[in-house]
Structure formats: C-alpha cells, structure tokens
Scaffold this motif. Structure first.
Motif, short mmCIF file in Angstrom:
data_model
loop_
_atom_site.label_atom_id
_atom_site.label_comp_id
_atom_site.label_asym_id
_atom_site.label_seq_id
_atom_site.Cartn_x
_atom_site.Cartn_y
_atom_site.Cartn_z
N HIS A 1 6.08 -3.14 4.75
CA HIS A 1 6.17 -4.53 4.28
C HIS A 1 7.68 -4.89 4.28
O HIS A 1 8.30 -4.94 5.31
CB HIS A 1 5.52 -4.65 2.90
CG HIS A 1 5.17 -6.04 2.45
ND1 HIS A 1 5.55 -7.17 3.13
CD2 HIS A 1 4.48 -6.50 1.34
CE1 HIS A 1 5.10 -8.24 2.49
NE2 HIS A 1 4.45 -7.86 1.41
N CYS B 1 0.95 -0.91 2.33
CA CYS B 1 2.31 -1.44 2.52
C CYS B 1 3.36 -0.37 2.78
O CYS B 1 4.56 -0.66 2.73
CB CYS B 1 2.71 -2.28 1.31
SG CYS B 1 1.72 -3.79 1.14
N ASN C 1 -0.35 -3.87 5.53
CA ASN C 1 0.00 -5.09 4.80
C ASN C 1 -1.21 -5.98 4.56
O ASN C 1 -1.22 -7.16 4.89
CB ASN C 1 1.08 -5.86 5.55
CG ASN C 1 2.37 -5.07 5.67
OD1 ASN C 1 2.58 -4.10 4.95
ND2 ASN C 1 3.22 -5.46 6.58
#
Lengths: 262, 262, 262, 262
Positions: free
Chosen positions: A104, C85, C248
């Motif tokens: 991310h 993530c 994500n």
C-alpha cells in the motif's frame, strides 16, 4: 551500571529536553514557532538541517499529492470503520496508518530502491535503457509481479503524475535536484510501455518516490513521508465518518446481508 | 437492494474518485499540487474550504510546536521500541499514534471542551473569573484531577506557551480570530495559580487547543491535529532508532537487568 | 536516584525473570508447560491464582462463543483488509483488535457495569424489577441509546445466548458462581422486552459479560477477555485472506467502482 | 455487477452468518459452546477440522509457554506504557501485538522456514548434519546474523526449552507427530554449539516453532499462534499497569530525567 548508562539507552540527536527547554535538532522550539512552516519543520526533524524554500516547495507538493485516494483505499476504509467502533480519533488514524504496508503506502520505499539501482548503473556509465531493462529483469526474477510505483488498477493515467513530474523537471532545470531518479523513473515507464496498448503509468507512489529520492531522502523515508501525507486524508475521512453517526460499520450496508446470507 | 445502495454506504464529501480524476473537497488534485502548501491542504481537507494565509500561519505554528517532546514521551518511546522489532516504519508510527489517547495527545480535545464551557458562559454575560471558577469546580466535581491543557510535570514554564499565545494574541488584534478561547484559557491559568507558589502553566495541549479552537476546529480535531503534528517527531525518532540497529529494544538497557533481577 | 529506583519503575507482580528463570504469577514456567491448559493459564495470569476445573470450563465456554461473527464485523473486515496491504499477520491482528472499542467488543465491559449497578441494589434489598427499571432509566438519562449487551441488528435471538446462559444457570445451581449477575441480566431482558413485539435479545457481549462477571472478573477484563476470544477469529480470517492473494483489498470489489463513480 | 458479486468479495470458508445462525467452520456455534475447549477451538478455526486430544495438549503447551517474558520485552513494555495514556485496554493490547514483528514474536515464523528447509533435505536423503550445515551457511550468506529461534541474550538455557521439547519427543514416540522438525531443530542446536563454550540455546520462538510445525501449521501461523499466546501476558500486564494509576508512563521514572537532562 550507572544511571547515566541507563539514560544513554534513550540518547538521541533529534531533541533535547531540559526543564523549560525544548531543543529540536539543536534549535530552541520558541525560535521555530511562527517562523517555520510545517513542511520546513518536517524537513528539519528528519534531516537535521534547514531546507531551502525550493526544497520545501517540492516536498510539500509531494505531501499534498498523496493525502487521499477515496474511501475505497484500504487505509481510508479501515480508518472510517474503526472510527465507528467507539475508540478515539487517534486510534482510528493509527489503524489506517498501520495498513500502509509494503504493497500500500510502502510501495514508495521499494520504488526508491528500484530507481537507486538503475541510477547507480547509469552513473557508472551504462546506457540508461539497458540499465533499466536489466534491473527490471532482475526484479522480475526475484518474483516481483508488480513493479513498485508503476501501474494503477483504476487510472490509466494518474492525474497526479504530470504535475508532480513537471515540478521535478523544473527543479532539475533550476539545479535544485540532480535529476538521476527522475530519468530512471521515466526510463522504467518507457520500458514498461514498450509494445503495450494500455500503458502502465507511474502512480502516486512512483511520482512521489522520485521527489523524495531527488531531495535526498533515503528509501524508508519515502514510506514515512507518505504516512505523514496520507494521515491527512485518513483524519478527514475518520472525522467525517464520526459525524455520520454509524456504529460498528461493516464493509457493506446491513441491507445487503439478508440477500447474501439468506 | 441495489448496487447504488451499496455504493452509498461509502459516500463521502471529502473526495471523489473516477478513472483519471481525483477531486479533493471539490478541487481537482492537479490544481492543488505545487500551488497549495501542506498546511493549507490540511485545512482544506478538514474544513472543506480554503484558509486565508493568516489562518494557515497560525495553524502551522501550532503544528510545529507539537512535533516532539523527547524520547521519554510515551508516544515517542513506543514508536522507537516498535521500530526495533522487525516491522515497517508505518507500523512503528501507528503504535506511537495509537498511544495519543485521552491523557496524552488527546488532552487538547478535552481542553477545547473546557474552554468552550467557559467561553459560552462569558458570552452569555457572566463575568469571566466567576465563569471560570464555576466551570473548574464543575470539572473537579466530576472527578477530574488534572485539568486538560494545564500543568506539566517537567516544565515550570513550557517554552512553547509564550510564542504560541503571542501569535494568538496578535491574531486577535488583527481580527483573524475572535479571542474568546484565548481569554478563557488565560482565565483558567489565573484561577489555577491563585495562591500557589509553583504556578500551573498552560502546556502544549492547552496552548495549541486555544489555537485550534480559535480557528474554529471542533474539539475532536484538536486531537486529530495534534496527531498530525506529533507524527513528525514520531517518524524522526523511529527513523533514528532504525539507524542505531538495536533489536527488540526494551525500556532499559540489558546491562541493568542482571542487577535488577539477580 | 539509583539504579534500583529505575528498576522499580517496571516492577510487576505478574512475572519474575532472571537468567534461566521465568516465573509467572509465582510459578516456574516449566511447571506450567504440559500441565496447565490454555484457559487455566489465562485465569492464572489475570487473577494470580489457579482456577477450579469448573471455573475454567465456564471461562472457556465464553471464550469459544465470541471468536467470530463473520467478515462483516468491523474487527474482522479490518483485519482482512490490512492483511492484503503487505504487513505481517501480527499487524493485521493488531488492527482488528484495535477496533474492539467501546461500541464493538468493549460493550461487555459496559454491560458488567450495568449489571453491577442492578445487582448492588438487589443485594441491598431492593426488588429486582424495580432496581432494573431504575438503573435502565438512569442509563437512558445519561444519553445511552443502546444498552450494552442487549439487542442485535441481525439476530432476533442470538444463538449463543441460550447455551451460555444455560451453562451459567448450571454453575449457579452447582454453587460455582453466585448468580447475581445472571439474575440482573435476565431482569434487563424482561424489562426491555415488556410491551415489545420484537424482543431485544441479550447479545454475545451481554451473555459473556454475565459469565465474566459471575466468575469475578472486573469490568475492564470483560473487554480484555473478549479481545483474547475474538483474536482467534481475527487470525483465522486474516490468514484465509492472505491465502486468497488479493492486494490492497477495499471494502467493495473493484468492478463496482466504475459503476459507482462513472 | 450484481449484489451477489459484491457479496462474493467477502466470501469466506471460516464462518457463515445468517439471522439466528452462526456457523463456525461448518459447526453451529451452540454445538461448540460448553463442549469444546479454547485450544480445540483455536485449532478448529485455523484448520477447519477438529483436533485430537493429544494434538490439543501439545498446542496448548506451546501457547502456555509463550504468554509472558516480563516487562522488559518490548511487546509488554509497549502495552503497559500505552495503557497509561488514556485509551482502552484493547488499544493497549493492539500496540503490544503490533510490535510482535519479524525480530520479536515473528521469529517463530522464520524458524519454521529454516526447519522446513533442513527437513526437506533430510527427507530427500541427505545426511541431517550436512543438510543442517548447508542450510545454516545459506542463511548466513543471505546476511542473517541471528538464526531465528536460537540464542537468547538473557538465558544461557531457556527454561521453556526442555519441557517443550520433552513433550514433542513424547508426541513423536506416540506417533502423534512425525518428528522431522524436532530432529532438524536439534541438529541446528548441535551445529551452533559445536566448538563454542557458551551454547546457543533454542529459545521460545524455536521450541514453539517446532511444535507448531510438527502439528502441521504453516510458517505464518507460528507467528499468529505466538500472538494468541503472548496476548495473554500483554493483557495481564496492561491490566496491572492500569491498576497502578500512572499517567503517560515513559520508559524511565521521572526522577531520572533531571539527572540525565540537567
């Protein structure tokens, strides 16, 4: 074992605190309040020295660009959901930030490393296209499916790319930054787009990684700076969610549940 | 149940994302990059409108003042320790931020509420000293031992107080902010110091709470803004700690343990 | 200031560590490994003494009941999203747990306080129905809309309620626990359901709060024990999500976004 | 795009929730409450099937062994400090758990991978000592300074090692587990201790990694299970700290600060 050895364990060059004295990077805090902007303060704290105005402008452009990408970004969605569970705003923010991991917000950090490798080869005399191809190939060999900083599942052309790269280009022209990371990033784009009808654009992690690296920040701080940036959006969304008054918000509206589960 | 109902669940006024479009508070992101400073961006995201230059300057002064209070502040110590445990920099930052609760960084939020009460009475016509005494008494009656925003276990006079209050005072004189929260905060100081030899100074939470409240931020955002501010120090410290290379740092140096435990 | 004063700062009755010695609540760890079950260990660590077998059985029933309520519970959804993530499994778990606040997993803590008040009045001689009505009214007067531990937006009758209350009822009959909190909780149900066609059932926070309180755990540990319980579901879900390989993950599938945003 | 596609996004094999139905791994929750111990529940949730009693006993021994290593372990110290900052007990626990990263509680995960490599070579016919030396050399070549699961800065002989390995040894003898990971771990110890006067003992991460791997848990779950285990100690310490009433606890007592900073 003496008390001073104990104190050394927490020794730091970042700040010095004595009764009635707060020194941040060697500057007394009262000299900073009202004279130093927030971007310049970030630079001072991380680098230990004051930036030029041009450096601050470039840094703040990157910080502005990354603040938010809507409520479907996991960092934002997580913060919003957490904010409905009866915790403080800081706890909701912490949860969003905690999700800014390797894939991310942490992609900027990886992207700097990628660009570092290419730039080092170019500075050692290799042609940039060849250097780029070889580094990309090496990353692919290590099993990396998504090159960090490139490609977006949503935007074919990330609207943040052009203004950010424009500012870096100007800064290179003005001698503010050296330009090696920018050239490397553009070379990666060229290499990725070769022979493709749908281009793989530089994304926010990539474009801001260029800025952070050009400004001399080490790779892990690309992640750290992205956290400072995205924290603003995380706060804005968590605060809005709080005002909407939902409790224990799940990912989908309750009305969908009987349909799904029935 | 339709897809649009599903989408509504995540509806927001903060940002609008479409392919190749990122709109933040109604402004396309490319118009913000390079034209808007980081402090102004924070304001825009939280308030939904652009600040004046004077408002930004006051906001940034408060953000600068709170960045760090040394490695013995729990938020900083926690982030430094976490950074040695083999997690990302964002995880270390999240841990520091998660500790900015009601009695740490969250005190600013409580302080705004305290000042709101006093200011409301003053605006309703009560004499300020009487209003202040009564509100303080009411908070004490609720079992509050430490009035949020006042007193410091370390500084007899917090070096951040005077420059921050000086800036607010100037902003009141310039008509930038109304001044009611500043007057309330000074009245609390006066009331607390009456008959004491060791004064109870306004601390960083108090002085920045005055600024945030004067600028029109609701109480919970005093905490949120403090988080943005302190995040800078948390990042600087976590990053420095990473460079020192310790693993699994405990609160005290290992050398002390045999002494203690033997 | 001596080193021993420094060491005292971290003094604890929970554990004692010396080179080659680990004592937990006064018992050497090697005596616990292989002889003590996990539930009994939880009890020992929190209470400082060994439970009876019947106490452990009741405690474990409550811990088993709370492990999971599906991926739409914010704690679970947050952990799953975080796990995509690029962070460690512990970071994903931390995020889920961090969301178990006052209105999510923390409701058990509040419920114990509610039952404590009713039980205290009953033990002081007031009739239980009157005590219950008055305490409920007082909570409502404080602005509490949802009585903690009662009502479920999803289940009209929570399937965990009956088996949990059955076990407590048996434990009361066997003299294992006193029964005052159980009677108070049933009285609240009766009061809430009076004159309603759709009953307000005791939920998982309520039913486990009864058990924890009957077993003598103070209110905040009702939240702490719920965290231990729900951590199991959080881990199971985060681990499953990891195996699904998404990156994500947002709250809704990417395919919905163009529809929503177009 | 249909609502069912939206629902699929959160599809899971862990649990199924319908109004008045909670199914965990295919079993209705009311069948589990009161019949299934907490250790068996952990197994069911993570594996999707019921364990034998012998498997549960071994799993619980590992979970019991890891609960606590005193307040100087960063996970515990962080949780205690967080608990003094005005947040919920769940937030304090989350902070401790968030610190169980690659070099703290995450070492078990790495250790399983190390043992997997050695065991695979041994099962392919290589002599165990040679396989062990080669795998260790390969890890060292990758820049690993500390082999995960071995060595302790504090204990010359970790008191948890012998009882845990004794239980595994018995389980191998009883045919409960195959024994390959145990043999690999012992071979690593032998290799590390060769020619050293101060041995490098297997530590808690190593000894529990052996158990988790022998029981068939994949490597990342060694970290996950350690989190479940250590959460108990984190809760016990955070709760004790809460009772001591400190506010904003730093790593060292306030009395040391003037000495250090003066």
């Amino acid at each position: 074992m003496t008390v001073s050895q104990v104190a050394d364990w927490w020794g730091t060059a970042v700040s010095r605190i004595e009764p009635n004295l707060i020194e941040l990077r060697g500057v007394e805090v009262q000299e900073l309040i009202g004279t130093t902007g927030f971007g310049a303060m970030i630079w001072l704290m991380l680098r230990g020295e004051r930036p030029t105005e041009q450096q601050v402008r470039l840094l703040e452009a990157a910080l502005v660009a990354g603040v938010d990408h809507g409520p479907h970004a996991p960092s934002i969605a997580i913060a919003r959901m957490t904010a409905t569970c009866g915790v403080g705003l800081n706890n909701a923010m912490a949860n969003g930030i905690n999700a800014l991991g390797d894939s991310h917000g942490g992609a900027g950090q990886e992207c700097v490393l990628l660009l570092d490798e290419i730039r080092a080869r170019a500075e050692a005399g290799q042609e940039l296209p060849a250097a780029t191809d070889q580094v990309i190939a090496a990353w692919r060999d290590r099993g990396i499916r998504y090159l960090p900083g490139f490609g977006h599942r949503f935007h074919t052309r990330d609207p943040r790319r052009d203004p950010l790269l424009g500012l870096v280009g100007q800064a290179v022209a003005d001698g503010v930054v050296p330009g090696g990371h920018l050239r490397a990033a553009l070379a990666v784009e060229t290499a990725l787009n070769r022979g493709r009808s749908r281009p793989v654009p530089m994304n926010i992690d990539g474009a801001t990684a260029v800025i952070y690296a050009e400004l001399g920040f080490p790779a892990p701080l690309a992640r750290g700076l992205f956290v400072l940036s995205r924290s603003v959006g995380i706060l804005a969304h968590a605060w809005e969610e709080t005002g909407q008054g939902r409790r224990n918000k799940g990912p989908m509206p309750p009305a969908i549940l009987p349909t799904q589960l029935g």
